[in-house]
Structure formats: structure tokens, C-alpha cells
Design a protein around this motif. Sequence first.
Motif, PDB file in Angstrom:
ATOM      1  N   GLY A 165      40.831  40.149  -0.144  1.00  0.00           N
ATOM      2  CA  GLY A 165      40.922  39.364  -1.365  1.00  0.00           C
ATOM      3  C   GLY A 165      39.553  39.269  -2.012  1.00  0.00           C
ATOM      4  O   GLY A 165      38.554  39.729  -1.458  1.00  0.00           O
ATOM      5  N   PRO A 166      39.480  38.627  -3.192  1.00  0.00           N
ATOM      6  CA  PRO A 166      38.218  38.624  -3.952  1.00  0.00           C
ATOM      7  C   PRO A 166      37.209  37.578  -3.506  1.00  0.00           C
ATOM      8  O   PRO A 166      36.257  37.297  -4.235  1.00  0.00           O
ATOM      9  CB  PRO A 166      38.703  38.346  -5.382  1.00  0.00           C
ATOM     10  N   ALA A 167      37.388  36.997  -2.326  1.00  0.00           N
ATOM     11  CA  ALA A 167      36.509  35.908  -1.891  1.00  0.00           C
ATOM     12  C   ALA A 167      35.043  36.312  -1.889  1.00  0.00           C
ATOM     13  O   ALA A 167      34.172  35.577  -2.375  1.00  0.00           O
ATOM     14  CB  ALA A 167      36.921  35.423  -0.496  1.00  0.00           C
ATOM     15  N   LEU A 168      34.728  37.499  -1.353  1.00  0.00           N
ATOM     16  CA  LEU A 168      33.332  37.928  -1.290  1.00  0.00           C
ATOM     17  C   LEU A 168      32.759  38.154  -2.688  1.00  0.00           C
ATOM     18  O   LEU A 168      31.574  37.892  -2.932  1.00  0.00           O
ATOM     19  CB  LEU A 168      33.206  39.196  -0.450  1.00  0.00           C
ATOM     20  N   GLU A 169      33.592  38.637  -3.597  1.00  0.00           N
ATOM     21  CA  GLU A 169      33.135  38.816  -4.981  1.00  0.00           C
ATOM     22  C   GLU A 169      32.756  37.465  -5.586  1.00  0.00           C
ATOM     23  O   GLU A 169      31.687  37.321  -6.194  1.00  0.00           O
ATOM     24  CB  GLU A 169      34.233  39.474  -5.815  1.00  0.00           C
ATOM     25  N   TYR A 170      33.638  36.456  -5.405  1.00  0.00           N
ATOM     26  CA  TYR A 170      33.348  35.121  -5.941  1.00  0.00           C
ATOM     27  C   TYR A 170      32.025  34.602  -5.383  1.00  0.00           C
ATOM     28  O   TYR A 170      31.160  34.131  -6.123  1.00  0.00           O
ATOM     29  CB  TYR A 170      34.458  34.137  -5.577  1.00  0.00           C
TER      30      TYR A 170
END
Length: 612
Positions: A333-338
Motif C-alpha cells: 500500500g502507499p504507506a511508505l509514500e505518505y
Amino acid sequence: MDKKILKGIPVSKFDIGGIAALTNLKLTYFINAYVRKKILILDIYDTSNELEFRIFQTKKEFITLEGNKWRQSMLINLINHYPYPTYLASKDSEKVIQEYLGTEEGALDAIKSTQERIRKAQLDNKHKHELDLIDAAMKPVRDVPKDFEKWLNDEVLLESRYIIYEYKKKAIMPGRCTHCKSDVMVYKPKHNLPGICPNCKSRVIFKSWGKFNNVQDHGIAQLVQKHPDGVIVREFTVMKTYTRNHSVLSYTERNRSVIGKETNHYAWDVFKQTGPTRWCNSRYWNIDIGPIYTRNLKRELKGTEFQYSGLMEMIKSGHQFRAMEYLEKYKNGPALEYMSKLKLFNLVKVVVGTSYSKTGVNLNGNNPLDVLKINKKNLNRAISIDANYSELQLLQLSESLGVHVPDDLIQEIAKDYAYHLEDFLELSKLSTIHQLMKYLKKKNVRFSDYRDYISMAKKLNWNITDSFILFPRHFKQAHDQAQSLVKVKESYAENLIIKKMYEDLNKQLSFSSEDYSIRLPMSAKEIIREGHELHHCVGNYIQSVAKGKTLILLIRKKANPFSPYYTLELDPKEKSIKQVRGKSNCNPDEDINKLLENYKKNIDQIKVNIAC
């Protein structure tokens, strides 16, 4: 080969009679060879003329029958333990084997070489599919960038720079910089101490010409490139070797990870421990972390699912991490991007380097608040300090417990009470965070001791809202007093339970013979006395007795009913004797064993439930 047909081939008659003198050689086996249905059959007998194995051999395959069990073992591995067996074949059998296999080798050597050749062909065929998939994944991998070696020198081996100087009894000495290759003059250099190159301004280590020889520096490099299946992360070990006159840079690629719909790891290794050195389905786990090449990164990620992953932002933060692990976890999921784009780099590093389930971060979250499991206010507080794992955990707990943590104390509390955050916040409710921290520091009290003190105060029903109780002037004295009173209270409660057991159960459990008696103890004190006088550890059983997990009974001589003699432990659920111990843990003597046999019959007849 059809196993059903093979089983139907009759065994040819064979008798070891002529070599009966060898019957005492237990590890000798005899081979009778013959051909049936174009198959070479090797019947293997032991010294008692019993058929042990049947090997069915062709030039392309073989299989062994042991009793009714089929085996794939080669002849040399049928009995694979020391001491190894000896196989003997008659001249007729040797001739059959040689003619069938078309060789002049000795019979046993011919079988061995044939079976090894067949086994290798089988393994090669078995591995071909695996190797084809690896080769297909490796084929699109491009060369490293043209400036890769320059980048290795400039970034990966940034600390690998020296000025080799010629020592002279002068303040200024001639030297040569290994980085810019320039001849320079240096002022009072000292061997192995740092300095600055006058020409390229690089940080260097001074090395005296007379002491400098065969220096090696090592590093790790990472390269990310586009791949038909997604991206490939390549990891290299880098080495630079210096001699007095020149330096040599070398690098070896150790790992490749193709990350896309699936993640596949490859290592440059010996295939299956016996094959050639090549790319294998494997991975080196003991490689350190090193810089990631970024000059091509934006272009390589464009058009892939990792284009907006935040990888570049994380690299620019200066933290070192494994790109493979970052991209692999980004797929959740986009957690690392956030987190990367919010500059929560400390949390990113923790998530990438550990099992994310242990970091308090939800990689499947749909927005930053879901990912970090905190509200907007605490998110801004986390961003302002680039929160680490303990600081995030503190913010999460402060929300769930309804405790406000002042901005200026977040980092201090997370550091000093990292292993007790929940307990710290719970106890801070009794006063304020500032008061609690001030007291612990002023009195130099460990938090775990203070937590135990408050727990004991609650057991004693002390008024912990009273500051005199909450923050005692003499902490150690107050702690020790509370500890003593809790022991007395617990001992009193246990004593009441054991006393009631005696009143309720002694009639059913007691037993008497002509010379001995068995009964329950009347108090906890009596159990302690039992252990002291008999020099065993029954005193440690008091809590288990009080909780109904076990029962202790006392065996006494009728002639001396008040002196401990033997101690019996009884399982209350099974109504069975667990152990009996006398002085210094001695076992029961003959008289006591007879007493116990009669006592077992007695407790078997007890109808009431003696389990508490």
C-alpha cells in the motif's frame, strides 16, 4: 519402467554355497546379474543367502526394490552408513553387467558410473525448468550506467581517500592524493590522521609512504533499473585496493531482486551446491547496507507502479536502507509514500528494516492518519520531530488513554520510558506528567520500582490520590514497607484458605495405620516449618496449594505426631500421588511405601471433589 511388470519378473536362482566361508562377514553382499525383458537385473543377497535388494537397470534409468518398498537410491547409497558394505559379483555376473552396459570397466565401477550419469541427466532435466525461468528473468538486465564506477569512487567509497606523503624533517612535505591524482604539498601530516586535500578539498587520511602498503577499503552499492516484470534492485560489494604506486577498483554483484506482481530474489552462487556458479534462486542476507545510485532513478521508475513510491525522497534524507525492502513493502500500500513525502524518515527506516507488524504502522492504510493510527493534531506533532517508533507509539497511546503529552516532552518521554510507555501514561493520570517526571528525577527512582510501589499501594487500599502516598519523601523506605505489608496480607489470605481446606477436607483425606498418620496441614506456617525441618522446598508450594493447583499432606509417626517425617504431594484432580519426600529430599523407605499403597486405595474411594 512399469513397477507392476518389474515385480512380476521372477527371481533367478542363486546360491552362495561356494563362498560360504564368507558367511561371518556381515557387511558383505553378493550380486547375481542377469537380463530379462531387456532389463539388467541385479539381485543382491546377504551372507545368509537372503535376497535384500533387486536393482532394475537400463542405460537410461534404474530403480531398486527393497522388500515391497521402491527406492531411488544408487547402489553405493543403498546402505549409506559406516562401516560401508562390500559387494561381490561372480565372473558370470561381471560378464553380464559389462556386456549389457557395453564397457570393459569392472562390474561395480560400471554400475556406479552408469547410475551417476543417469542421475546427473535426471537432475539436469529437473533443474532445466528452474534455470530457464532464472535465465529469462536475467536476460533483460542491462549494463550498469557508464558513470557507475565514478559514482562508486565518489559516493560509495567517499571515505576511501588518502594523501600518501613522503616523510621529511620539515613542516611541509610532498604527497599525492589518491582521489584527484594530484601531487600536493601538505603541512605537518601525521600517519593515519585526517586532513584535507589542498587541491580537490576532499577529506583524506594521511598515510606515510614508508608505512603504506596493500590497503583495502570495502563498500556496498545498490542500483535500481526498470525490468519487464517491474523493477530490478541490484546489490554490489565494492572493494578498492591500494598499493604504493596505484589503486584498483573492483565490484561484484551479489544479489538481484525483481519486484513486480511477484518478488523473486536471485544470488550469484554455486547452483545447488554442486553446479556452476551462476544466478540462483537464493539471496545473501548478510550483506550490509550502502548508497543507492540515483542519477537514473527518476527515469527508471517512470511508468512503473513505483513511480510515486517516495523512494527518491527517502534516499535524499540521508538514511541508508535496502531499496529492495522498501519497494517490496511499498507493494502492500502507499504507506511508505505518505511517510517519505511527509518527511517521517525515521519511521520509514524502521518499517523497511523490520517486520512492519511490530512498528505500529498500518501499511494497508488509505491515508496518513490510517497508516499511523493517530489524529491530525498528533500527525503534525509527529512530522515536526520526524518521529521514531517510540515517539509514534507514545502519541498513539496518549490518544487511546486520553492523556495529553506536552510537545516539549514527547521525545524525552519516548526515550526514557520506551519500554514502559503505557504504564507511564496510566500512572501520570494520578497527577500530571510534569509532576511524575520531576519526582522520578529528583529522587533518582527507576520507573519500574515506582510502578511496583503504586501496584502494592493499590493492593493495600492506600489512598494514592494523597500526594504523601503518591510521592513519598523517602521512596525506598515506603517501597520496602509496602512490600512487607503485601507479603503479610497475601500470607494471611493464603493461611485462611489452607485453614479452611483442613476443616473441609481433612476428614476425607486423612489416613491412619498402626504406626503412621497422614493429614492436611492446618496452616501455611505449618507447611513452612515442614520445609525448614526436612530441608526441602515444600514452602514454595504455598501459593499453589492456596490456588487449588496441588495438595500437601503431612506424614507423621504416631509416636511423635508433631515432628515432620515425610511430606506428600497429591494431585487434587487425578487423586494421585505426585511425590513423597523425606529429610533432604530422600525417597520413602519400605515402611512408608507400604503406607502409601494402602493410602492409594483409600483416596480411590473418595467420592467428593477434592479439587479446589
